[in-house]
Design an enzyme around this catalytic site. Sequence first.
Site, PDB file in Angstrom:
ATOM      1  N   ASN A 180      27.407  13.026  75.113  1.00  0.00           N
ATOM      2  CA  ASN A 180      26.841  14.370  75.174  1.00  0.00           C
ATOM      3  C   ASN A 180      25.325  14.294  75.016  1.00  0.00           C
ATOM      4  O   ASN A 180      24.759  13.218  74.785  1.00  0.00           O
ATOM      5  CB  ASN A 180      27.492  15.301  74.152  1.00  0.00           C
ATOM      6  CG  ASN A 180      27.281  14.859  72.714  1.00  0.00           C
ATOM      7  OD1 ASN A 180      26.292  14.197  72.386  1.00  0.00           O
ATOM      8  ND2 ASN A 180      28.201  15.228  71.835  1.00  0.00           N
ATOM      9  N   ARG A 181      24.662  15.435  75.161  1.00  0.00           N
ATOM     10  CA  ARG A 181      23.198  15.421  75.139  1.00  0.00           C
ATOM     11  C   ARG A 181      22.633  14.845  73.830  1.00  0.00           C
ATOM     12  O   ARG A 181      21.739  13.982  73.879  1.00  0.00           O
ATOM     13  CB  ARG A 181      22.659  16.838  75.382  1.00  0.00           C
ATOM     14  CG  ARG A 181      21.132  16.885  75.540  1.00  0.00           C
ATOM     15  CD  ARG A 181      20.617  18.297  75.320  1.00  0.00           C
ATOM     16  NE  ARG A 181      21.109  19.239  76.292  1.00  0.00           N
ATOM     17  CZ  ARG A 181      20.481  19.570  77.420  1.00  0.00           C
ATOM     18  NH1 ARG A 181      19.319  19.019  77.717  1.00  0.00           N
ATOM     19  NH2 ARG A 181      21.006  20.462  78.245  1.00  0.00           N
ATOM     20  N   GLU A 183      23.947  12.727  71.737  1.00  0.00           N
ATOM     21  CA  GLU A 183      24.222  11.296  71.690  1.00  0.00           C
ATOM     22  C   GLU A 183      23.297  10.537  72.637  1.00  0.00           C
ATOM     23  O   GLU A 183      22.764   9.476  72.286  1.00  0.00           O
ATOM     24  CB  GLU A 183      25.681  11.037  72.054  1.00  0.00           C
ATOM     25  CG  GLU A 183      26.665  11.523  70.998  1.00  0.00           C
ATOM     26  CD  GLU A 183      28.082  11.689  71.510  1.00  0.00           C
ATOM     27  OE1 GLU A 183      28.970  11.937  70.679  1.00  0.00           O
ATOM     28  OE2 GLU A 183      28.294  11.603  72.741  1.00  0.00           O
ATOM     29  N   ASP A 243      36.594  15.446  74.103  1.00  0.00           N
ATOM     30  CA  ASP A 243      37.759  14.578  74.300  1.00  0.00           C
ATOM     31  C   ASP A 243      38.549  14.999  75.528  1.00  0.00           C
ATOM     32  O   ASP A 243      39.071  14.154  76.268  1.00  0.00           O
ATOM     33  CB  ASP A 243      38.657  14.614  73.064  1.00  0.00           C
ATOM     34  CG  ASP A 243      38.013  13.962  71.861  1.00  0.00           C
ATOM     35  OD1 ASP A 243      37.141  13.100  72.048  1.00  0.00           O
ATOM     36  OD2 ASP A 243      38.375  14.320  70.725  1.00  0.00           O
TER      37      ASP A 243
END
Length: 301
Positions: A180-181, A183, A243
């Site tokens: 995600n952004r 991360e 997920d």
Amino acid sequence: MTIHVVGNVCVDLSFRLQRLPQPGETLNAAAAGEGVGGEGANQAAAAAPTGADVVLWGPVGRDAASERVESLLATEIPKLDLTRLDLPCDRSVILIDRAGENVIVTAAACAEAFDPLAMTGLADKWAAGDMLLMQGNLQPAVTAACLKAARDAGLFTILNPSPLPAEPLDLTTVSLLVANRPEAEALTGEADAERAARRLQGMGAENVIVTLGAAGALLVQAGSLLRIPAAEAEAIDASGAGDCFAGTLAGFFAQGASLPEAARLATQAAGIAVGRAGTLASFPSRAELSALTNSLKPENV
């Protein structure tokens, strides 16, 4: 092609709140619930309804909670290979506000002790052309060893590095990185999602997807960038959306969809999930995923 999902399994205890608490503050929850979770279990459960051949390799304890978790997972994932450890079942506490945002805390003794290459027959069961899907819940050295062994054996490797490890990741054994952004920014130091995605590919990942929540996702493949629009959805609970995306992406890709096709379908599936409460309970059914594949014709993906 078989998808070997290697990751954690836990009990999820969730609390729904009007807002998330401040440090030192106690709030009363509007509702609470308990269910099975863990990113490994969640992603395997999201991949299975796509029709893909999915095996979950994960650790559980020897307590009553572990028995309950295994029984529930058996209804979601046809093939389970769970390793029993002399530890309590892992647990997560999830706080969800009225906008669907969440914070999660996990006690992960089983995940931290699990070494699938040493404790299971994983390396004897996978074959060239299969897929390995992993997350960030196991020890970083264990994750790195699994990815390398799988890549050396001819598998397509997918890493969703959540939670992020403290030490740098070796991405040279990763066929597809899904982050995600936040991360992506943490891994690269790049606040701009496009620059972060390209930087991650430069760090060794063959392909990169950065998910952007309500803004959709970015796919960098062979140096080209594709922007994938988000599904229209009213967010109720985003706790399982990542997920859901990773699992359905792997499932569709394993069955022959191109990466752009699989990413578009996964984005739509995640849009369904955020519009419902819960984690596994929010994931699209086999019938809903079939309807998605019929609605997103090849010329539109």
